[in-house]
Structure formats: structure tokens, C-alpha cells
Scaffold this motif. Structure first.
Motif, PDB file in Angstrom:
ATOM      1  N   ASP A 112       0.836  -1.208   0.000  1.00 26.63           N
ATOM      2  CA  ASP A 112       0.000   0.000   0.000  1.00 26.63           C
ATOM      3  C   ASP A 112       0.871   1.258   0.000  1.00 26.63           C
ATOM      4  O   ASP A 112       0.652   2.197  -0.773  1.00 26.63           O
ATOM      5  CB  ASP A 112      -0.900   0.037   1.245  1.00 26.63           C
ATOM      6  CG  ASP A 112      -1.943  -1.067   1.254  1.00 26.63           C
ATOM      7  OD1 ASP A 112      -2.290  -1.567   0.172  1.00 26.63           O
ATOM      8  OD2 ASP A 112      -2.396  -1.421   2.354  1.00 26.63           O
ATOM      9  N   ASP A 113       1.856   1.269   0.900  1.00 26.00           N
ATOM     10  CA  ASP A 113       2.682   2.462   1.063  1.00 26.00           C
ATOM     11  C   ASP A 113       3.537   2.735  -0.171  1.00 26.00           C
ATOM     12  O   ASP A 113       3.688   3.880  -0.593  1.00 26.00           O
ATOM     13  CB  ASP A 113       3.581   2.308   2.289  1.00 26.00           C
ATOM     14  CG  ASP A 113       2.788   2.227   3.586  1.00 26.00           C
ATOM     15  OD1 ASP A 113       1.653   2.738   3.604  1.00 26.00           O
ATOM     16  OD2 ASP A 113       3.290   1.666   4.555  1.00 26.00           O
ATOM     17  N   LEU A 114       4.099   1.683  -0.745  1.00 29.44           N
ATOM     18  CA  LEU A 114       4.927   1.860  -1.939  1.00 29.44           C
ATOM     19  C   LEU A 114       4.085   2.339  -3.115  1.00 29.44           C
ATOM     20  O   LEU A 114       4.503   3.199  -3.886  1.00 29.44           O
ATOM     21  CB  LEU A 114       5.636   0.558  -2.285  1.00 29.44           C
ATOM     22  CG  LEU A 114       6.692   0.085  -1.284  1.00 29.44           C
ATOM     23  CD1 LEU A 114       7.207  -1.306  -1.675  1.00 29.44           C
ATOM     24  CD2 LEU A 114       7.844   1.059  -1.203  1.00 29.44           C
ATOM     25  N   SER A 115       2.897   1.781  -3.263  1.00 31.95           N
ATOM     26  CA  SER A 115       2.005   2.194  -4.347  1.00 31.95           C
ATOM     27  C   SER A 115       1.599   3.649  -4.189  1.00 31.95           C
ATOM     28  O   SER A 115       1.600   4.422  -5.157  1.00 31.95           O
ATOM     29  CB  SER A 115       0.756   1.295  -4.381  1.00 31.95           C
ATOM     30  OG  SER A 115       1.095  -0.040  -4.647  1.00 31.95           O
ATOM     31  N   ALA A 116       1.279   4.057  -2.946  1.00 31.54           N
ATOM     32  CA  ALA A 116       0.867   5.437  -2.688  1.00 31.54           C
ATOM     33  C   ALA A 116       2.010   6.412  -2.958  1.00 31.54           C
ATOM     34  O   ALA A 116       1.780   7.563  -3.324  1.00 31.54           O
ATOM     35  CB  ALA A 116       0.394   5.576  -1.240  1.00 31.54           C
TER      36      ALA A 116
ATOM     37  N   PRO B 253       5.995  -1.457  -6.784  1.00 30.94           N
ATOM     38  CA  PRO B 253       6.178  -2.644  -5.954  1.00 30.94           C
ATOM     39  C   PRO B 253       5.689  -3.919  -6.641  1.00 30.94           C
ATOM     40  O   PRO B 253       4.685  -3.919  -7.338  1.00 30.94           O
ATOM     41  CB  PRO B 253       5.311  -2.334  -4.729  1.00 30.94           C
ATOM     42  CG  PRO B 253       4.208  -1.483  -5.264  1.00 30.94           C
ATOM     43  CD  PRO B 253       4.844  -0.641  -6.351  1.00 30.94           C
ATOM     44  N   HIS B 254       6.417  -4.976  -6.443  1.00 30.93           N
ATOM     45  CA  HIS B 254       5.971  -6.293  -6.861  1.00 30.93           C
ATOM     46  C   HIS B 254       6.711  -7.310  -6.015  1.00 30.93           C
ATOM     47  O   HIS B 254       7.688  -6.983  -5.329  1.00 30.93           O
ATOM     48  CB  HIS B 254       6.212  -6.528  -8.356  1.00 30.93           C
ATOM     49  CG  HIS B 254       7.630  -6.383  -8.778  1.00 30.93           C
ATOM     50  ND1 HIS B 254       8.495  -7.434  -8.944  1.00 30.93           N
ATOM     51  CD2 HIS B 254       8.371  -5.268  -9.057  1.00 30.93           C
ATOM     52  CE1 HIS B 254       9.682  -7.007  -9.313  1.00 30.93           C
ATOM     53  NE2 HIS B 254       9.640  -5.681  -9.393  1.00 30.93           N
TER      54      HIS B 254
ATOM     55  N   ARG C  40       9.945  -8.776  -1.495  1.00 29.83           N
ATOM     56  CA  ARG C  40       9.330  -7.558  -2.025  1.00 29.83           C
ATOM     57  C   ARG C  40      10.377  -6.710  -2.729  1.00 29.83           C
ATOM     58  O   ARG C  40      11.456  -6.475  -2.211  1.00 29.83           O
ATOM     59  CB  ARG C  40       8.672  -6.783  -0.885  1.00 29.83           C
ATOM     60  CG  ARG C  40       8.053  -5.425  -1.226  1.00 29.83           C
ATOM     61  CD  ARG C  40       6.955  -5.471  -2.262  1.00 29.83           C
ATOM     62  NE  ARG C  40       5.958  -6.491  -2.047  1.00 29.83           N
ATOM     63  CZ  ARG C  40       4.956  -6.417  -1.166  1.00 29.83           C
ATOM     64  NH1 ARG C  40       4.835  -5.384  -0.373  1.00 29.83           N
ATOM     65  NH2 ARG C  40       4.067  -7.395  -1.086  1.00 29.83           N
ATOM     66  N   TYR C  41      10.030  -6.268  -3.939  1.00 33.91           N
ATOM     67  CA  TYR C  41      10.910  -5.437  -4.755  1.00 33.91           C
ATOM     68  C   TYR C  41      10.318  -4.042  -4.922  1.00 33.91           C
ATOM     69  O   TYR C  41       9.095  -3.861  -4.930  1.00 33.91           O
ATOM     70  CB  TYR C  41      11.073  -6.026  -6.165  1.00 33.91           C
ATOM     71  CG  TYR C  41      11.900  -7.278  -6.258  1.00 33.91           C
ATOM     72  CD1 TYR C  41      13.250  -7.221  -6.592  1.00 33.91           C
ATOM     73  CD2 TYR C  41      11.325  -8.525  -6.041  1.00 33.91           C
ATOM     74  CE1 TYR C  41      14.011  -8.373  -6.708  1.00 33.91           C
ATOM     75  CE2 TYR C  41      12.078  -9.690  -6.146  1.00 33.91           C
ATOM     76  CZ  TYR C  41      13.422  -9.595  -6.480  1.00 33.91           C
ATOM     77  OH  TYR C  41      14.172 -10.746  -6.595  1.00 33.91           O
TER      78      TYR C  41
ATOM     79  N   ASP D 213      -3.397 -13.583  -6.302  1.00 28.22           N
ATOM     80  CA  ASP D 213      -2.234 -13.169  -7.092  1.00 28.22           C
ATOM     81  C   ASP D 213      -1.348 -12.312  -6.194  1.00 28.22           C
ATOM     82  O   ASP D 213      -1.396 -11.082  -6.220  1.00 28.22           O
ATOM     83  CB  ASP D 213      -2.674 -12.374  -8.321  1.00 28.22           C
ATOM     84  CG  ASP D 213      -1.495 -11.984  -9.210  1.00 28.22           C
ATOM     85  OD1 ASP D 213      -0.352 -12.356  -8.877  1.00 28.22           O
ATOM     86  OD2 ASP D 213      -1.712 -11.304 -10.225  1.00 28.22           O
ATOM     87  N   LEU D 214      -0.520 -12.962  -5.405  1.00 29.19           N
ATOM     88  CA  LEU D 214       0.279 -12.260  -4.403  1.00 29.19           C
ATOM     89  C   LEU D 214       1.595 -11.730  -4.955  1.00 29.19           C
ATOM     90  O   LEU D 214       2.356 -11.099  -4.237  1.00 29.19           O
ATOM     91  CB  LEU D 214       0.537 -13.193  -3.222  1.00 29.19           C
ATOM     92  CG  LEU D 214      -0.735 -13.543  -2.436  1.00 29.19           C
ATOM     93  CD1 LEU D 214      -0.485 -14.721  -1.514  1.00 29.19           C
ATOM     94  CD2 LEU D 214      -1.230 -12.335  -1.652  1.00 29.19           C
ATOM     95  N   ALA D 215       1.851 -11.981  -6.232  1.00 30.90           N
ATOM     96  CA  ALA D 215       3.041 -11.398  -6.861  1.00 30.90           C
ATOM     97  C   ALA D 215       2.782  -9.950  -7.257  1.00 30.90           C
ATOM     98  O   ALA D 215       3.696  -9.121  -7.227  1.00 30.90           O
ATOM     99  CB  ALA D 215       3.446 -12.220  -8.080  1.00 30.90           C
ATOM    100  N   ARG D 216       1.546  -9.636  -7.592  1.00 31.46           N
ATOM    101  CA  ARG D 216       1.225  -8.288  -8.080  1.00 31.46           C
ATOM    102  C   ARG D 216       0.291  -7.511  -7.169  1.00 31.46           C
ATOM    103  O   ARG D 216       0.067  -6.315  -7.373  1.00 31.46           O
ATOM    104  CB  ARG D 216       0.609  -8.380  -9.480  1.00 31.46           C
ATOM    105  CG  ARG D 216       1.599  -8.841 -10.538  1.00 31.46           C
ATOM    106  CD  ARG D 216       0.995  -8.831 -11.927  1.00 31.46           C
ATOM    107  NE  ARG D 216      -0.071  -9.831 -12.055  1.00 31.46           N
ATOM    108  CZ  ARG D 216      -0.774 -10.041 -13.160  1.00 31.46           C
ATOM    109  NH1 ARG D 216      -0.540  -9.286 -14.223  1.00 31.46           N
ATOM    110  NH2 ARG D 216      -1.695 -10.978 -13.210  1.00 31.46           N
TER     111      ARG D 216
END
Length: 246
Positions: free
Chosen positions: A96-100, A105-106, A140-141, A165-168
Motif C-alpha cells: 500500500d505504502d509503496l504504491s501510494a 512494488p511487486h 518484495r521489490y 495473485d500475491l506477486a502483483r
């Protein structure tokens, strides 16, 4: 001259000028306005451009060097290392934080399956020792850079992890999409040194410092739905909290 962010100084503020400069440089690095590997002007040029003394400018740069965001190289100058990710201590997931923050993130799923709960996992999830739980391990990348090794445990009746789908998609987002309402968490933050497995996965040296977090999350009915043990690269990551005097 090397480009630098537009620095706005409030000379009437109680915030020291060096800190104002460092903070605005930090935001530019985190946002990508100043890219990794890019050089910044020397202290004298920056001090003259901003109307500051050289010691003030040196102090501002040292703040960023100490945070691992800038590095001084003899014969090269001062360069940006990377944008360090600073995460608020809130009930959000790393995804969540990386996306915001506009990152990319992936995850790489290292292992997923069911196993008997250990004493620690059973205690955190309010289960009996030996009860079956989901075990999920991910790397996590952020872009191409490994950031964290994450190990989560969930009661088997909360959600079927094998169908996600826990990779994306982040785990918390997947839980929300499954109708799980996350309300409160108990969290512990610490540190340890990277072992051989950590070093291999995170592209770090064995013994490098890692930030750690353990978190148990509860739903709106007060049920423990997730227990996580995570380790983060200390050179790329920090936790941040706002403290209020009540």
C-alpha cells in the motif's frame, strides 16, 4: 552546474536552515526528481546559490550522507545513492505504502502452503499449537531492487491464499477484496544482522544491518487474522511516526 531542486527557505522559521535544505533535497531524491547516480553541486556552489554559509550547507549534505541518500566520492563529488523509503507506522501494508508513493512494488513468492502452527504463531493467531495455518514467504521489490523478506501466517479459514495473485497484489489489499476488515494491529520494530539467506535474497553482505517488524493484525470482530515477520534493508528503508503530547 549540476541541477538541484528549487529550495525555498523560510528564514523566520524556527526550523534550522540546514534542515530545511536537507528536507527538500530528501523529497527530491525520494520522488525521483534527482535520480540515483546523479551528482549534485559542491558545498560552495550550493551555498552561494542559496545565500547560505558553507558550514550550513555542509551540515545539510551531511544529514543526507548519514541517511545513506548521498555519498561523497573522492575525485567524483557528491552523488545520489538512491531514494530511501520512509514508511509511516500505520495500519497499512508495505505494498500500500509503496504504491501510494508512486513506486513500482511487486513480489516474488518464495513459498506458500499450509503447516502446523508453532507455539509462537499459535499464540499470535489465538490458535492451538499444531493447528494448520497458511505460511507465505515473499521477496518484495521496488523496481528491480529487493527491499524486504516477508513471512506471513494466517488461519486457514480466513482466506485461500493459493487463489490470490500475491506477486502483483499486496496481502492486505487481497484481504480487503475478500471482505476482511482490518481494524487494529500490534507491532514490534527491531533490528538484526543479515544471515546467509537474507544476504543472498536482498543483495546484501552477510552481517549487514536489517530493520525488522513483527505485526499481528485483527479484524473488526477482534479476531487475529494475520501474523507477519519481516526484515528490511536498512539502507533503503525506515519507519516514521508522529508523536503527540496529550
Amino acid at each position: 552546474m549540476q541541477p538541484h531542486p528549487k529550495i525555498i527557505l523560510d528564514r523566520s522559521s524556527r526550523v534550522p536552515l540546514y534542515f530545511q535544505v536537507a528536507e527538500q533535497f530528501e523529497r527530491a531524491i525520494i520522488s525521483g526528481a534527482i535520480a540515483p547516480g546523479e551528482k549534485i553541486d559542491n558545498e560552495i556552489s550550493l551555498a552561494n546559490a542559496l545565500g547560505l554559509s558553507r558550514p550550513t550547507m555542509r551540515q545539510a549534505i551531511q544529514v543526507l550522507v548519514d541517511k545513506g541518500m548521498l555519498v561523497r566520492k573522492r575525485g567524483v563529488g557528491t552523488q545520489v545513492v538512491h531514494g530511501k523509503i520512509s514508511r509511516s507506522v500505520e495500519l497499512t501494508s508495505l505494498f500500500d505504502d509503496l504504491s501510494a508513493a508512486g513506486k513500482n512494488p511487486h513480489s516474488k513468492v518464495l513459498a506458500i502452503g499450509q503447516l502446523p502452527a508453532t507455539e509462537e504463531v499459535a499464540q499470535e493467531l489465538q490458535l492451538a499449537v499444531g493447528d494448520r495455518v497458511w505460511s507465505l514467504e515473499r521477496l518484495r521489490y521496488v523496481g528491480d531492487e529487493p527491499l524486504a523478506v516477508m513471512h506471513n501466517f494466517l488461519p486457514t479459514d480466513v482466506v485461500d491464499l493459493s487463489q490470490l495473485d500475491l506477486a502483483r497484489t499486496g496481502l492486505y489489499e487481497s484481504l480487503r477484496q475478500s471482505g476482511i476488515l482490518l481494524r487494529v494491529a500490534r507491532q514490534r520494530i527491531g533490528a538484526r544482522r543479515a544471515d546467509a539467506t537474507d544476504a543472498r535474497l536482498l543483495n546484501e553482505k552477510r552481517g549487514a544491518p536489517l530493520l525488522t517488524m513483527q505485526r499481528t493484525t485483527y479484524d473488526n470482530a477482534g479476531r487475529a487474522v494475520e501474523f507477519g515477520r519481516h526484515a528490511y534493508r536498512a539502507d533503503l528503508y525506515s519507519f516514521e511516526a508522529t508523536l503527540v503530547d496529550r
